[in-house]
Design a protein around this motif. Sequence first.
Motif, PDB file in Angstrom:
ATOM      1  N   GLU A   1      46.269  47.697  47.320  1.00 21.59           N
ATOM      2  CA  GLU A   1      45.351  48.730  46.831  1.00 21.59           C
ATOM      3  C   GLU A   1      44.073  48.115  46.273  1.00 21.59           C
ATOM      4  N   VAL A   2      43.530  47.165  47.036  1.00 21.66           N
ATOM      5  CA  VAL A   2      42.305  46.488  46.643  1.00 21.66           C
ATOM      6  C   VAL A   2      41.100  47.354  46.979  1.00 21.66           C
ATOM      7  N   SER A   3      40.133  47.386  46.082  1.00 25.15           N
ATOM      8  CA  SER A   3      38.835  48.011  46.362  1.00 25.15           C
ATOM      9  C   SER A   3      37.758  47.157  45.721  1.00 25.15           C
ATOM     10  N   PHE A   4      36.530  47.306  46.204  1.00 25.22           N
ATOM     11  CA  PHE A   4      35.426  46.474  45.743  1.00 25.22           C
ATOM     12  C   PHE A   4      34.411  47.327  44.991  1.00 25.22           C
ATOM     13  N   ASN A   5      33.939  46.797  43.882  1.00 26.81           N
ATOM     14  CA  ASN A   5      32.932  47.502  43.082  1.00 26.81           C
ATOM     15  C   ASN A   5      31.610  47.520  43.849  1.00 26.81           C
TER      16      ASN A   5
ATOM     17  N   SER B   1      29.781  41.788  46.546  1.00 23.22           N
ATOM     18  CA  SER B   1      30.768  41.316  47.523  1.00 23.22           C
ATOM     19  C   SER B   1      30.339  41.602  48.963  1.00 23.22           C
ATOM     20  N   LYS B   2      29.515  42.642  49.173  1.00 20.42           N
ATOM     21  CA  LYS B   2      29.034  42.920  50.534  1.00 20.42           C
ATOM     22  C   LYS B   2      28.222  41.751  51.083  1.00 20.42           C
ATOM     23  N   GLU B   3      27.514  41.064  50.193  1.00 16.21           N
ATOM     24  CA  GLU B   3      26.709  39.923  50.615  1.00 16.21           C
ATOM     25  C   GLU B   3      27.535  38.640  50.679  1.00 16.21           C
ATOM     26  N   LEU B   4      28.399  38.423  49.683  1.00 17.29           N
ATOM     27  CA  LEU B   4      29.160  37.173  49.621  1.00 17.29           C
ATOM     28  C   LEU B   4      30.419  37.205  50.489  1.00 17.29           C
ATOM     29  N   TYR B   5      31.028  38.376  50.623  1.00 17.25           N
ATOM     30  CA  TYR B   5      32.287  38.499  51.376  1.00 17.25           C
ATOM     31  C   TYR B   5      32.226  39.711  52.303  1.00 17.25           C
ATOM     32  N   PRO B   6      31.294  39.754  53.218  1.00 13.97           N
ATOM     33  CA  PRO B   6      31.181  40.934  54.100  1.00 13.97           C
ATOM     34  C   PRO B   6      32.418  41.155  54.951  1.00 13.97           C
ATOM     35  N   HIS B   7      33.137  40.073  55.257  1.00 12.81           N
ATOM     36  CA  HIS B   7      34.306  40.183  56.137  1.00 12.81           C
ATOM     37  C   HIS B   7      35.516  40.800  55.446  1.00 12.81           C
ATOM     38  N   LEU B   8      35.446  40.979  54.131  1.00 13.87           N
ATOM     39  CA  LEU B   8      36.592  41.521  53.399  1.00 13.87           C
ATOM     40  C   LEU B   8      36.451  43.013  53.096  1.00 13.87           C
ATOM     41  N   GLN B   9      35.318  43.605  53.410  1.00 14.97           N
ATOM     42  CA  GLN B   9      34.989  44.936  52.893  1.00 14.97           C
ATOM     43  C   GLN B   9      35.970  46.032  53.303  1.00 14.97           C
ATOM     44  N   ASN B  10      36.592  45.925  54.449  1.00 11.47           N
ATOM     45  CA  ASN B  10      37.522  46.971  54.880  1.00 11.47           C
ATOM     46  C   ASN B  10      38.982  46.634  54.598  1.00 11.47           C
TER      47      ASN B  10
ATOM     48  N   GLU C   1      39.371  34.566  43.578  1.00  9.22           N
ATOM     49  CA  GLU C   1      38.061  34.003  43.914  1.00  9.22           C
ATOM     50  C   GLU C   1      36.984  35.085  43.943  1.00  9.22           C
ATOM     51  N   VAL C   2      37.264  36.199  44.626  1.00  7.61           N
ATOM     52  CA  VAL C   2      36.279  37.279  44.729  1.00  7.61           C
ATOM     53  C   VAL C   2      35.986  37.874  43.355  1.00  7.61           C
ATOM     54  N   MET C   3      37.015  38.060  42.543  1.00  7.78           N
ATOM     55  CA  MET C   3      36.830  38.603  41.197  1.00  7.78           C
ATOM     56  C   MET C   3      35.795  37.808  40.420  1.00  7.78           C
ATOM     57  N   ILE C   4      35.886  36.477  40.491  1.00  9.36           N
ATOM     58  CA  ILE C   4      34.960  35.629  39.745  1.00  9.36           C
ATOM     59  C   ILE C   4      33.599  35.562  40.431  1.00  9.36           C
ATOM     60  N   ALA C   5      33.606  35.305  41.722  1.00 10.17           N
ATOM     61  CA  ALA C   5      32.343  35.133  42.439  1.00 10.17           C
ATOM     62  C   ALA C   5      31.466  36.374  42.358  1.00 10.17           C
ATOM     63  N   CYS C   6      32.092  37.560  42.361  1.00  7.33           N
ATOM     64  CA  CYS C   6      31.339  38.812  42.408  1.00  7.33           C
ATOM     65  C   CYS C   6      31.371  39.591  41.093  1.00  7.33           C
ATOM     66  N   HIS C   7      31.951  39.021  40.034  1.00  6.58           N
ATOM     67  CA  HIS C   7      32.051  39.727  38.745  1.00  6.58           C
ATOM     68  C   HIS C   7      32.697  41.094  38.948  1.00  6.58           C
ATOM     69  N   ASP C   8      33.681  41.184  39.823  1.00  8.04           N
ATOM     70  CA  ASP C   8      34.166  42.476  40.277  1.00  8.04           C
ATOM     71  C   ASP C   8      35.288  43.023  39.390  1.00  8.04           C
ATOM     72  N   SER C   9      34.973  44.074  38.637  1.00  4.34           N
ATOM     73  CA  SER C   9      35.959  44.669  37.726  1.00  4.34           C
ATOM     74  C   SER C   9      37.034  45.450  38.480  1.00  4.34           C
ATOM     75  N   TYR C  10      36.717  45.946  39.688  1.00  4.66           N
ATOM     76  CA  TYR C  10      37.730  46.658  40.469  1.00  4.66           C
ATOM     77  C   TYR C  10      38.820  45.684  40.929  1.00  4.66           C
ATOM     78  N   ILE C  11      38.393  44.523  41.409  1.00  5.43           N
ATOM     79  CA  ILE C  11      39.359  43.509  41.829  1.00  5.43           C
ATOM     80  C   ILE C  11      40.152  43.008  40.620  1.00  5.43           C
ATOM     81  N   ALA C  12      39.473  42.841  39.483  1.00  8.62           N
ATOM     82  CA  ALA C  12      40.166  42.406  38.265  1.00  8.62           C
ATOM     83  C   ALA C  12      41.284  43.373  37.909  1.00  8.62           C
ATOM     84  N   ARG C  13      40.999  44.668  38.002  1.00  7.33           N
ATOM     85  CA  ARG C  13      42.015  45.679  37.695  1.00  7.33           C
ATOM     86  C   ARG C  13      43.203  45.556  38.644  1.00  7.33           C
ATOM     87  N   SER C  14      42.927  45.354  39.931  1.00  6.82           N
ATOM     88  CA  SER C  14      44.019  45.224  40.903  1.00  6.82           C
ATOM     89  C   SER C  14      44.878  44.005  40.608  1.00  6.82           C
ATOM     90  N   ILE C  15      44.235  42.891  40.231  1.00  6.23           N
ATOM     91  CA  ILE C  15      44.973  41.667  39.915  1.00  6.23           C
ATOM     92  C   ILE C  15      45.848  41.864  38.686  1.00  6.23           C
TER      93      ILE C  15
END
Length: 254
Positions: free
Chosen positions: A69-73, A78-87, A98-112
């Motif tokens: 149940e991963v989603s990206f903020n 992340s669209k720029e750094l990890y475009p291949h993961l978006q779907n 890695e994505v959580m830190i690289a993109c400061h992504d709070s949505y990924i943090a919640r999933s983790i």
Amino acid sequence: MNNVIEKLKEIDIGEVGIAIYSTKENKEHTSLNSNLTIPLASAAKVAIAFCVAKWVEAGLLNWGAIVEEVSFNPEEDSKELYPHLQNRQTLPLREAVEVMIACHDSYIARSIVEFCGGWEKVNESIQSYYPSIYVTENPRAVDNKARLNEMLDMMIHIYLGYKTHPLLWTPIINGLVRQKGDIKQIPAHHLNHMTGGLENAAIDIGIMGDFNDNPYIFALGAINLPNRLKLNNQVPDGKIIEAMELLYGEYLEQ
């Protein structure tokens, strides 16, 4: 290092602190107000990642485990750094961290954190190492905080851990290397760090210099600043950037 400290002291509104560790000397090199408690903002994600790595080290988790149940903020990059993961709706734990830190992504943090058993469980583990550190789902929450000296010690632990057990700590280091937070006078590959900011506070923790040639490890924070979102209140941020550039100059001279 006196010029770094003196530059930070020029911030005359608010409180500022810094702690610097020399990997060449294997000791804390310089500090100013290192006991300062600061809001972590996005930097809390490093503490979450540290907790996960310690569980992997203990055999309680596996980096290959699947986070669902991963989603990206959409407000992060992340669209720029990890475009291949978006779907993707699932990610291996190592990639999620890695994505959580690289993109400061709070949505990924919640999933983790949900994958790991919840915020209470994660905080209990973090505080067994660093009692002042507390992380929250909302990175802007006032309880999302830590002392600078404990964040520095965590960064030292991560750096030295990577030098001796790279496979264990690679997801965190990869995130620090990839995240964007450049300072013009410092080559991007010599600033592997995590920034965080609120209207009235700023934090930066990381590794400065050639990763394999005695870098400095640092934790810097400032609180009670004028509203940083207003253009006429940018002086403290400028002083922090100048101090970081001076620190890099010290590194080059060592």
